[in-house]
Enzyme design. Structure first.
Site, PDB file in Angstrom:
ATOM      1  N   ARG A   1       6.181  -4.024  16.998  1.00 24.29           N
ATOM      2  CA  ARG A   1       6.895  -3.690  15.765  1.00 24.29           C
ATOM      3  C   ARG A   1       7.625  -4.946  15.336  1.00 24.29           C
ATOM      4  O   ARG A   1       8.525  -5.408  16.017  1.00 24.29           O
ATOM      5  CB  ARG A   1       7.887  -2.573  16.037  1.00 24.29           C
ATOM      6  CG  ARG A   1       8.499  -1.962  14.790  1.00 24.29           C
ATOM      7  CD  ARG A   1       9.543  -0.918  15.122  1.00 24.29           C
ATOM      8  NE  ARG A   1       9.016   0.185  15.918  1.00 24.29           N
ATOM      9  CZ  ARG A   1       8.278   1.180  15.422  1.00 24.29           C
ATOM     10  NH1 ARG A   1       7.995   1.223  14.142  1.00 24.29           N
ATOM     11  NH2 ARG A   1       7.840   2.136  16.202  1.00 24.29           N
TER      12      ARG A   1
ATOM     13  N   LYS B   1       8.166  -0.790   6.223  1.00 27.41           N
ATOM     14  CA  LYS B   1       7.961   0.529   5.609  1.00 27.41           C
ATOM     15  C   LYS B   1       9.170   0.911   4.769  1.00 27.41           C
ATOM     16  O   LYS B   1      10.306   0.663   5.152  1.00 27.41           O
ATOM     17  CB  LYS B   1       7.658   1.582   6.670  1.00 27.41           C
ATOM     18  CG  LYS B   1       8.692   1.688   7.755  1.00 27.41           C
ATOM     19  CD  LYS B   1       8.226   2.632   8.860  1.00 27.41           C
ATOM     20  CE  LYS B   1       9.248   2.667   9.979  1.00 27.41           C
ATOM     21  NZ  LYS B   1       8.774   3.316  11.178  1.00 27.41           N
TER      22      LYS B   1
ATOM     23  N   PHE C   1      -7.022   0.822   6.134  1.00 18.15           N
ATOM     24  CA  PHE C   1      -6.247  -0.307   5.605  1.00 18.15           C
ATOM     25  C   PHE C   1      -6.381  -1.580   6.425  1.00 18.15           C
ATOM     26  O   PHE C   1      -5.816  -2.596   6.070  1.00 18.15           O
ATOM     27  CB  PHE C   1      -4.774   0.065   5.388  1.00 18.15           C
ATOM     28  CG  PHE C   1      -4.123   0.810   6.533  1.00 18.15           C
ATOM     29  CD1 PHE C   1      -3.830   0.162   7.720  1.00 18.15           C
ATOM     30  CD2 PHE C   1      -3.798   2.144   6.390  1.00 18.15           C
ATOM     31  CE1 PHE C   1      -3.215   0.849   8.751  1.00 18.15           C
ATOM     32  CE2 PHE C   1      -3.186   2.843   7.427  1.00 18.15           C
ATOM     33  CZ  PHE C   1      -2.896   2.190   8.623  1.00 18.15           C
TER      34      PHE C   1
ATOM     35  N   ARG D   1      -2.113   8.351  12.131  1.00 17.55           N
ATOM     36  CA  ARG D   1      -2.719   7.036  12.315  1.00 17.55           C
ATOM     37  C   ARG D   1      -3.956   7.186  13.180  1.00 17.55           C
ATOM     38  O   ARG D   1      -3.940   7.929  14.174  1.00 17.55           O
ATOM     39  CB  ARG D   1      -1.698   6.148  13.027  1.00 17.55           C
ATOM     40  CG  ARG D   1      -2.106   4.697  13.196  1.00 17.55           C
ATOM     41  CD  ARG D   1      -1.805   3.940  11.940  1.00 17.55           C
ATOM     42  NE  ARG D   1      -2.039   2.513  12.098  1.00 17.55           N
ATOM     43  CZ  ARG D   1      -1.107   1.637  12.469  1.00 17.55           C
ATOM     44  NH1 ARG D   1       0.114   2.060  12.754  1.00 17.55           N
ATOM     45  NH2 ARG D   1      -1.392   0.350  12.545  1.00 17.55           N
TER      46      ARG D   1
ATOM     47  N   ARG E   1      -2.578   7.362  17.828  1.00 14.77           N
ATOM     48  CA  ARG E   1      -1.592   6.352  18.172  1.00 14.77           C
ATOM     49  C   ARG E   1      -1.266   6.371  19.665  1.00 14.77           C
ATOM     50  O   ARG E   1      -0.872   5.371  20.233  1.00 14.77           O
ATOM     51  CB  ARG E   1      -0.341   6.658  17.351  1.00 14.77           C
ATOM     52  CG  ARG E   1       0.514   5.491  17.140  1.00 14.77           C
ATOM     53  CD  ARG E   1       1.382   5.803  15.966  1.00 14.77           C
ATOM     54  NE  ARG E   1       2.724   5.360  16.265  1.00 14.77           N
ATOM     55  CZ  ARG E   1       3.670   5.248  15.365  1.00 14.77           C
ATOM     56  NH1 ARG E   1       3.441   5.551  14.118  1.00 14.77           N
ATOM     57  NH2 ARG E   1       4.862   4.839  15.703  1.00 14.77           N
TER      58      ARG E   1
ATOM     59  N   LYS F   1       2.321   4.556   1.544  1.00 11.40           N
ATOM     60  CA  LYS F   1       2.477   5.017   2.919  1.00 11.40           C
ATOM     61  C   LYS F   1       2.063   6.485   2.918  1.00 11.40           C
ATOM     62  O   LYS F   1       2.750   7.340   2.376  1.00 11.40           O
ATOM     63  CB  LYS F   1       3.927   4.847   3.378  1.00 11.40           C
ATOM     64  CG  LYS F   1       4.126   5.233   4.824  1.00 11.40           C
ATOM     65  CD  LYS F   1       5.547   4.932   5.273  1.00 11.40           C
ATOM     66  CE  LYS F   1       5.706   5.046   6.774  1.00 11.40           C
ATOM     67  NZ  LYS F   1       5.284   6.313   7.339  1.00 11.40           N
TER      68      LYS F   1
ATOM     69  N   GLU G   1      -5.315   5.767   8.197  1.00 12.34           N
ATOM     70  CA  GLU G   1      -4.550   7.012   8.302  1.00 12.34           C
ATOM     71  C   GLU G   1      -5.462   8.178   7.889  1.00 12.34           C
ATOM     72  O   GLU G   1      -6.112   8.117   6.852  1.00 12.34           O
ATOM     73  CB  GLU G   1      -3.338   6.901   7.352  1.00 12.34           C
ATOM     74  CG  GLU G   1      -2.358   8.035   7.437  1.00 12.34           C
ATOM     75  CD  GLU G   1      -1.194   7.766   8.431  1.00 12.34           C
ATOM     76  OE1 GLU G   1      -1.252   6.782   9.199  1.00 12.34           O
ATOM     77  OE2 GLU G   1      -0.252   8.577   8.431  1.00 12.34           O
TER      78      GLU G   1
ATOM     79  N   GLU H   1       0.860  -1.195   0.000  1.00 14.10           N
ATOM     80  CA  GLU H   1       0.000   0.000   0.000  1.00 14.10           C
ATOM     81  C   GLU H   1       0.888   1.233   0.000  1.00 14.10           C
ATOM     82  O   GLU H   1       2.026   1.170   0.447  1.00 14.10           O
ATOM     83  CB  GLU H   1      -0.865   0.031   1.272  1.00 14.10           C
ATOM     84  CG  GLU H   1      -1.852  -1.113   1.371  1.00 14.10           C
ATOM     85  CD  GLU H   1      -2.242  -1.420   2.812  1.00 14.10           C
ATOM     86  OE1 GLU H   1      -1.870  -0.653   3.724  1.00 14.10           O
ATOM     87  OE2 GLU H   1      -2.903  -2.445   3.034  1.00 14.10           O
TER      88      GLU H   1
END
Ligand code: AMP
Length: 575
Positions: free
Chosen positions: A430, A436, A323, A240, A255, A235, A283, A233
């Site tokens: 993470r 990313k 997303f 967020r 976030r 970025k 986003e 996708e």
């Protein structure tokens, strides 16, 4: 609070994970459930449970003043203690005096925290903090201050508190982790563990879950090296947001799990018509119709406002690019692979679109393709609705990924997100399931003008740098940003020594230093801002490296900053 503070001392005194969890677990078991629940939150370095929006709004300088006043010490004594510890809590523990009758219960501390959060204005807050610290023993004050500053610095993460809960009350670690993730409240998780009701922990609507995070990659090859099938996708450079939709009510969370619905009045109505209750991830971006995101600096003008004027709404409309879906129609979906979640999401948004069409009596315009083949929405619809499915692409080779990356940047987006189609949604983690890919906008050579002590493992070293560029005539430095060091530990140690020896003014927390050290900093974006005297600020500044090869006079000037800003604006217009 005394026992909690003593346990914290014991936890800080060992580096062994098992010992730390044993101390926590013994402490928790020795307390009533109410006390243990509050303590679990405190031990996670928080004043309030994670899901709550409540904040104390008590800054370092307020604490500093109260501690100085209670201790009856002058600035220099406090500064000396601060230099030794690099931590205001430890300073409080050292300089405050033991007095008869001191001592607090954890429940009392928790109740006072609520009063502090509710108090309006620094004077009211200061009075409450002063009263709290005056009633605390020095050791208790040490940890109260640490909780207020949000970091205990005893090598205890929330994950260890989870382990301790499992150890203290039975149940597996996985159960505890899952309950905590769903509840966003380690105290409530503890209560459920005590009562053996962890399995009943349900995701609660309007209690935000953690966000899944991404790891950076260096090359297109790396982007395709971790999993077999990737969804790619764009970025988007916005913020967020997790949307909770239930029976027509809609709330957005950031976030940091703060509610941000008020800043985006055009979005809730657009989601209210979803056919099922749902939690979405996406986003929020400044949106240009018919179909592209604008730069973050544009969105920034909309952020942090309580009231959004009609004009703002018109000039800077926003869109929510969805997303992911974490929950829909009564089912928590986070353990399902992305490929299934994506299908559910497509279904949800498609159903919503049909409903909107069906209800609307106006003749519809032809559906227009937006950014990719999954984009949808007529012009009318997008203006009115502002909820879009982020287009998903497939790639087969690093070359295709690189092409897509260039195309994404051409669309004005930051780069790409590459996601493992077989991966679960892991809140707050993470990992390598989301990657990313982005490139720096530019770098600037800047001069360090002031430094501060760091946090966590950077305690006691000067690792936070304020930096500046020259004005046009190179006769004055104007600050443009601040960055936490991206330097190695050795470099930081050397720099600390240098800054200590080249301080112009020592303000305790902060030192103005001789402007001689040149750094190269990278950043994602630049915006006009009155935060610094240059009139500009950098988004996500990072120190790339020291530039010992450059003298301060060789650092960049404000004209270079203006050039970068203008080229960014040009790119934005082109986009
Ligand atoms: P970074 O902030 O550089 O760590 O990158 C991760 C952030 O990119 C996320 O937290 C999102 O705010 C943002 N983002 C933009 N587009 C997407 C996307 N398609 N999928 C996931 N995150 C995205």
């Amino acid at each position: 609070m005394r026992l909690l503070a003593e346990s914290c001392e014991a936890i800080g005194a060992t580096t062994k994970r098992l010992q730390k969890t044993a101390v926590v677990s013994d402490y928790l078991k020795s307390r009533t459930t109410d006390e243990a629940a509050v303590s679990a939150v405190f031990l996670s370095g928080r004043a309030f449970p994670a899901w709550e929006e409540t904040t104390l709004q008590v800054g370092g300088s307020l604490l500093w003043r109260v501690v100085a006043e209670l201790a009856g010490k002058d600035e220099s004594a406090l500064t000396a203690a601060y230099r030794k510890h690099g931590d205001l809590g430890a300073v409080a523990g050292e300089v405050l005096a033991e007095r008869a009758g001191q001592g607090l219960g954890v429940l009392e501390v928790a109740a006072t925290f609520r009063q502090i959060a509710a108090a309006r204005g620094p004077a009211a807050k200061t009075a409450l903090v002063r009263d709290l610290l005056a009633r605390a023993t020095p050791l208790e004050a040490k940890y109260i201050v640490k909780i207020v500053t949000g970091d205990l610095r005893i090598g205890l993460k929330e994950s260890l508190v989870e382990e301790a809960i499992a150890k203290a009350y039975g149940g597996t670690l996985v159960e505890v982790q899952r309950a905590n993730m769903l509840l966003g409240d380690i105290g409530e998780t503890l209560r459920r563990a005590v009562e053996g009701r962890m399995a009943e922990a349900k995701m609660r609507m309007f209690h935000p879950l953690g966000f899944m995070l991404a790891s950076p990659i260096e090359s297109p090859e790396e982007g395709l090296s971790y999993f077999s099938e990737a969804a790619v996708e764009d970025k988007y450079d916005g913020i967020r947001a997790q949307a909770h939709v239930s029976e027509g009510e809609v709330k957005f969370f950031s976030r940091t799990r703060d509610e941000i619905t008020e800043s985006f009045p055009e979005l809730p109505g657009a989601l209210a018509g979803l056919p099922q209750d749902a939690i979405l991830d996406g986003e929020i971006v400044a949106w240009e119709y018919p179909g592209r995101a604008r730069a973050f600096s544009v969105l920034q003008k909309r952020l942090g406002r309580k009231k959004v004027s009609e004009r703002m709404l018109q000039e800077i409309p926003v869109a929510y690019l969805v997303f992911d879906v974490l929950y829909a129609g009564g089912e928590l979906l986070i353990d399902r692979p992305l490929r299934e979640r994506a299908r559910v999401l497509d279904g949800l948004l498609e159903a919503k679109r049909k409903i909107t069409h069906h209800r609307d009596t106006e003749p519809r315009r032809k559906t227009r393709e937006l950014q990719g083949k999954l984009g949808f929405g007529t012009e009318e619809e997008t203006t009115a609705i502002s909820i879009l499915r982020a287009p998903v692409f497939r790639v087969r080779s690093p070359e295709e990924l690189e092409e897509l990356f260039i195309a994404a940047q051409g669309r004005g987006n930051e780069g790409l997100m590459i996601k493992d189609l077989d991966s679960a949604y892991t809140p707050g983690k993470r990992g390598k399931s989301w990657l990313k890919m982005k490139r720096e906008l530019a770098t600037l050579d800047v001069v360090v003008t002031a430094v501060e002590y760091g946090h966590g493992k950077r305690v006691g070293v000067l690792s936070d740098y304020t930096f500046a560029v020259w004005d046009t005539n190179k006769d004055r430095l104007v600050n443009i940003g601040k960055a936490y060091s991206g330097l190695t530990d050795v470099e930081i140690a050397e720099m600390t020594q240098w800054f200590l020896e080249h301080t112009i003014e020592d303000q305790g927390f902060r030192r103005t230093v001789e402007p001689k050290i040149v750094l190269e900093v990278a950043f994602n974006n630049m915006m006009q801002s009155d935060r610094h005297d240059s009139g500009y600020a950098l988004r996500f500044p990072r120190i790339v490296r020291l530039r010992p090869d450059k003298t301060a006079k060789e650092a960049d000037t404000i004209s270079r900053v203006r050039e970068i800003f203008a080229s960014q604006a040009r790119a934005e217009r082109k986009a």
